[in-house]
Design a protein around this motif. Structure first.
Motif, PDB file in Angstrom:
ATOM      1  N   ALA A  94       0.828  -1.206   0.000  1.00 19.47           N
ATOM      2  CA  ALA A  94       0.000   0.000   0.000  1.00 19.47           C
ATOM      3  C   ALA A  94       0.863   1.257   0.000  1.00 19.47           C
ATOM      4  O   ALA A  94       0.561   2.241  -0.692  1.00 19.47           O
ATOM      5  N   LYS A 106       2.374   1.636  -3.461  1.00 14.77           N
ATOM      6  CA  LYS A 106       1.363   2.101  -4.417  1.00 14.77           C
ATOM      7  C   LYS A 106       1.122   3.599  -4.239  1.00 14.77           C
ATOM      8  O   LYS A 106       0.997   4.338  -5.230  1.00 14.77           O
ATOM      9  N   LYS A 107       1.060   4.058  -3.004  1.00 22.04           N
ATOM     10  CA  LYS A 107       0.854   5.482  -2.744  1.00 22.04           C
ATOM     11  C   LYS A 107       2.020   6.299  -3.262  1.00 22.04           C
ATOM     12  O   LYS A 107       1.837   7.357  -3.895  1.00 22.04           O
ATOM     13  N   GLN A 137      -4.626   5.296  -2.865  1.00 19.78           N
ATOM     14  CA  GLN A 137      -4.706   4.225  -1.877  1.00 19.78           C
ATOM     15  C   GLN A 137      -6.006   3.474  -2.035  1.00 19.78           C
ATOM     16  O   GLN A 137      -7.021   4.031  -2.484  1.00 19.78           O
TER      17      GLN A 137
END
Length: 329
Positions: A279, A282-283, A289
């Motif tokens: 996560a 990805k951010k 998110q």
């Protein structure tokens, strides 16, 4: 008329392939299951992007997504007591059209409760052979190389040694792998050294693999690669005999990845740590998110030892029949 006939024949092959797949699994006493395509969390993989649901009526983005895989719900079925299940349906990923990718595509997933992932190695080889046989018996043209072939099985370590003459397990730190590529594989397109901190070990690995290893796999009708480096464990277990690798395999056919299999991770704390890392990445990389997968965490509390695999159905069709474009929708 010719184009319409060609499309008709291709669609007939695609629909027949789905029939063969269902025949194979039901004969093995698997249950054909369905899972909801609209979900609260579509999957946590860093580089897989979902489609979010928007209501044309209220003009609002809903906190719901089209699933990128039926994985989370199929694992819920395992936790409820189902032993052998398969799902054949469309999945959705926000990526451009390409020879081997589409925003919507047919995915086959199957799971075995209380079975190590080596059992699925047998499944995939048997399924591949079964589909070839069924195509031939019904008069469809099968790729010439598949008339007589030998399935191969190699570790990732063996493949890197054979193709690149390096032991990839000696380069499990990001700095050492980056240095290896810059010094020995200058043809691999890398970002500048100033951007080194933005890349992960996985990024360097895939830049090397996709540019230097994967193209050499085109000569193999069927090759199963297993014992991936531990950094690529995703939701798979770490190998109990060699902690440098994880219990994961992929099958390539004529240079195209057909499927990806895990011996499933069941440790909730480890899974939460891996999801948190994904996560955050990805951010940082994509500036968005996804919701925390709370329902899946509940599933993980009772998930038994199991193994599972995802296979691209259109890719399987392309592999067996050698048609250029297996996607129709």
């Amino acid at each position: 008329m010719k184009e319409e006939t060609n499309r008709l024949e291709k669609l007939r092959m695609l629909f027949k392939l789905q029939q063969y797949i269902r025949e194979f699994f039901t004969s093995q006493e698997f249950i054909d299951v369905q899972t909801p395509p609209i979900v609260q969390n579509p999957g946590m993989e860093t580089h897989i992007h979902p489609f979010q649901i928007k209501s044309p009526h209220t003009k609002k983005d809903l906190n719901l997504y089209l699933h990128t895989s039926p994985e989370f719900h199929m694992k819920e079925l395992l936790s409820l007591g189902f032993e052998k299940t398969f799902n054949l349906s469309y999945c959705f990923r926000d990526e451009p059209n390409a020879p081997h990718h589409r925003p919507q595509f047919l995915m086959l997933e199957w799971y075995r409760r209380d079975e190590f992932y080596t059992k699925i190695m047998t499944d995939i080889e048997s399924l591949f052979n079964y589909c070839i046989k069924r195509f031939k018996t019904e008069g469809f043209k099968v790729r010439e190389e598949l008339q007589s072939y030998i399935p191969l099985k190699k570790t990732i370590q063996e493949v890197f040694q054979e193709i690149l003459n390096i032991d990839i397990l000696n380069y499990l730190e990001k700095d050492s792998l980056a240095r290896l590529i810059r010094e020995n594989f200058k043809q691999v397109p890398l970002p500048s050294e100033k951007e080194h901190d933005k890349l992960s070990w996985d990024d360097y690995y895939f830049l090397l693999f996709l540019n230097e290893v994967e193209p050499k796999l085109k000569k193999y009708p069927f090759i199963l690669l297993y014992n991936f480096p531990k950094q690529l464990s995703a939701l798979s277990t770490i190998n109990k005999d060699d902690s440098r690798v994880c219990d994961r395999f992929e099958v390539y056919s004529f240079g195209v990845e057909l499927c990806n299999c895990f011996n499933e991770l069941t440790d909730l704390s480890q899974l939460k740590n891996r999801f948190s890392e994904q996560a955050l990445l990805k951010k940082n990389l994509y500036d968005y998110q996804l919701p925390e997968p709370r329902d899946f965490y509940n599933t993980m509390e009772t998930l038994p030892n199991s193994s599972g695999i995802a296979l691209g159905v259109e890719r399987l069709l392309m592999s067996i029949t050698n048609i250029e474009n297996p996607f129709f929708y």
